[in-house]
Design an enzyme around this catalytic site. Structure first.
Site, PDB file in Angstrom:
ATOM      1  CE  LYS A   1     -11.112 -20.095 -45.380  1.00 55.02           C
ATOM      2  NZ  LYS A   1     -11.053 -20.178 -46.827  1.00 55.02           N
TER       3      LYS A   1
ATOM      4  N   PRO B   1     -13.495 -11.101 -41.506  1.00 54.17           N
ATOM      5  CG  PRO B   1     -14.025  -9.067 -42.517  1.00 54.17           C
ATOM      6  CD  PRO B   1     -14.070  -9.786 -41.221  1.00 54.17           C
TER       7      PRO B   1
ATOM      8  CG  HIS C   1      -6.852 -13.824 -57.327  1.00 56.11           C
ATOM      9  ND1 HIS C   1      -7.278 -12.981 -56.333  1.00 56.11           N
ATOM     10  CD2 HIS C   1      -6.952 -13.113 -58.474  1.00 56.11           C
ATOM     11  CE1 HIS C   1      -7.629 -11.815 -56.847  1.00 56.11           C
ATOM     12  NE2 HIS C   1      -7.438 -11.881 -58.157  1.00 56.11           N
TER      13      HIS C   1
END
Ligand code: FAS
Ligand code: PHB
Length: 394
Positions: free
Chosen positions: A297, A293, A72
C-alpha cells in the site's frame, strides 16, 4: 524566485504531484536533498494499484508501465505447506494490480519532468519552511554555498518519513505509531521470478516470505527476520535456503537462484500523523504516513494523497474553489486509515510474532484456511488489495 507550489522531495509523491500540476498549467519547483541517482538507487515498492497506473497516464507517463508492467489477476497464499490462489480479478469485477518497480516509476517521472524543462533542485540542503500559516509562504534552501528563497502560494511536504516538513509542524501533529517486532530482509536478483503472474505471500512457522518481481528477468524476494538481524549474517546461499523452507515444496523446487544484486533489511511500522494540512502547507505520502509493506500500500497511498492534493490545488487555481484544500486532510485520512488497517491485518495474519506462542500460529492457519475457502472473506482481501475506489465511503 517565485512559484505557485513549492514541493519538498523528489520521490514518487513529489514527482507525481509536480507532473500533475504542470499538466494543469500550475508552476511548481521541487527541492530534493539527495542527487537524482541516489533517489533512483533506493529499492522499494513493486506493486501498483490500477488507480496509480491511471494517475501515471493522467501525468503523461503511463507508456512504459503499459509496455513493461506485469499485470496480475491473482495473488497466492502459502500456509501449512500448500499454496492457494486468491483470484482478485474475478472477486472484484475485473480489477488487477501491476508489478512495476518504484525505481522505474520514479525514473519515468524524472525523465518527463526533465523533458518538460521543469525546475528541480537536487542536493538542496537545509530546506526550511516559513509563513505557511499566511497566504505568502516561503521556502529557503542552501545550494553551492548560497542561501536561496522561494516565495510561493502553497508548500507540498512530499519529503518522506524523515523529512523536514512534518518535523516543522511536530507541535501541531498527533502521531499514531505501531512498530512491529521484526523486519523484512529483501533481495533483488537477475533471475526469472518463480511465480511471474501472482505475488506469493507465505505464512510459515519459520516466518513470513514473499515472492515478487520487477520484470520477467528480475526477481524480488523477502523473508521476515528478527529486528536485530544483520544483512552481513545472510549469505546468498542462506537466503535461498531459508526462502525455500518457507514456501510449499512445489514452489521451492522451482525457485531459480542466483547472485543477489541488492540485499537490505527494512523495519516495519504503522504510522499516521494527523492532521495533514497546516494553512498553506500540505503533507503527502510517507511524510504523513507509513504502512508495513505486506499489503503493498505504501506507494499506492502516496499516489492517492497526490490525487486528492493535485485535484484540490487545480480546483483552487482554475475555479477559485477552496473546498478541496479545506477537506484534503479529512478526506485522505479516511483513506489512509483504511489502508493502515488492511496493512496491519495482512501483517498480523502472515508474520510470526515472538509473543504469540504456538497457538498464534494455529490461529493464523485457521484464519487462512477460512479465508481461502470463503468467497466473502476472499472478496474482502481482494477489494482491499486491488485498492478501494477514491470515493469509497463518501
Ligand atoms: P519518499 O521517502 O520515497 O521520498 C521522499 C523524498 O524526499 C526523498 O527523495 C528524500 O531524499 C527527500 N527528502 C527528505 N527530506 C528532505 C529534506 N529535508 N529536503 C529535501 N528533500 C528531502 N511501499 C510499497 O508499497 N511496497 C514496498 O515493498 C515498499 N518497500 C519499502 C522499503 C523501504 C526500505 C522503504 C523505506 C519504503 C518502502 N515502501 C514500500 C514504501 C515506499 O514505497 C513509500 O511509500 C514511497 O517511497 C513514498 O514515496 P514518497 O512519499 O515520495 O516518499
Ligand atoms: C515488492 O515487489 O517489492 C512487493 C510486493 C508486494 C508487497 C510488498 C512488496 O506486499
Amino acid at each position: 524566485m517565485r512559484t505557485q507550489v513549492a514541493i519538498i522531495g523528489a520521490g514518487p509523491s513529489g514527482l507525481l504531484l509536480g507532473q500533475l500540476l504542470h499538466k494543469a498549467g500550475i508552476d511548481n519547483i521541487i527541492l530534493e536533498r539527495q542527487t537524482g541517482d541516489y533517489v533512483l538507487g533506493r529499492i522499494r515498492a513493486g506493486i501498483l494499484e490500477q488507480t496509480t497506473v491511471d494517475l501515471l497516464h493522467e501525468a503523461g507517463v503511463g507508456h512504459r508501465v503499459d509496455a513493461e508492467g506485469i499485470v496480475h489477476h491473482a495473488i497466492e497464499l502459502v500456509f501449512e505447506g500448500k499454496r492457494h490462489p486468491i483470484h482478485v480479478h474475478d472477486l472484484t469485477g475485473g480489477k488487477v494490480v501491476t508489478a512495476y518497480g518504484q525505481t522505474e516509476l520514479t525514473r519515468d517521472l524524472m525523465e518527463a519532468r526533465e523533458a518538460a524543462g521543469l525546475p528541480t533542485v537536487y542536493e538542496a540542503a537545509n530546506v526550511t519552511l516559513h509563513d505557511f500559516d499566511s497566504q505568502s509562504p516561503r521556502v529557503r534552501y542552501e545550494k553551492d554555498g548560497q542561501t536561496h528563497e522561494i516565495a510561493c502560494d502553497f508548500i507540498a511536504g512530499c519529503d518522506g518519513f524523515h523529512g523536514v516538513s512534518r518535523e516543522t509542524v511536530k507541535d501541531k501533529v498527533t502521531e499514531y505509531e505501531k512498530v512491529y517486532p521484526f523486519g523484512w530482509l529483501g533481495v533483488l536478483a537477475d533471475v526469472p521470478p518463480v511465480s511471474p503472474h501472482a505475488i506469493v505471500y507465505g505464512n510459515s512457522a519459520r516466518g513470513f516470505s514473499l515472492c515478487s518481481m520487477r520484470s520477467l528477468t528480475r526477481s524480488r524476494y523477502y523473508v521476515q527476520v528478527p529486528l536485530d538481524d544483520k544483512v552481513e549474517a545472510w549469505s546468498d546461499e542462506r537466503f535461498w535456503d531459508e526462502l525455500r523452507r518457507r514456501v510449499d515444496p512445489d514452489l521451492a523446487a522451482r525457485i531459480v537462484t542466483g547472485p543477489t544484486i541488492e540485499k537490505s533489511i527494512a523495519p516495519l511500522r504503522s504510522f499516521v500523523a494527523e492532521p495533514l494540512r497546516f494553512g498553506r502547507l500540505f503533507l503527502a505520502g510517507d511524510a504523513g504516513h507509513i504502512v508495513p509493506p505486506t499489503g503493498a500500500k505504501g506507494l499506492n497511498l502516496a499516489a492517492s494523497d497526490v490525487k486528492f492534493l493535485s485535484t484540490a490545488l487545480i480546483e483552487f487555481y482554475k475555479d477559485k474553489i477552496e473546498a478541496g484544500i479545506d477537506t484534503y486532510s479529512d478526506r485522505v485520512l479516511k483513506r489512509i486509515w483504511k489502508a493502515e488497517r488492511f496493512s496491519w491485518w495482512m501483517t498480523s495474519l502472515m508474520h510470526r510474532f515472538p509473543d504469540s506462542g504456538e497457538i498464534g500460529q494455529r490461529l493464523q492457519e485457521a484464519e487462512l484456511d477460512y479465508l481461502v475457502n470463503s468467497v466473502a472473506a476472499s472478496t474482502t482481501l481482494a477489494e482491499n488489495y486491488v485498492g478501494l475506489p477514491f470515493d469509497f465511503g463518501e
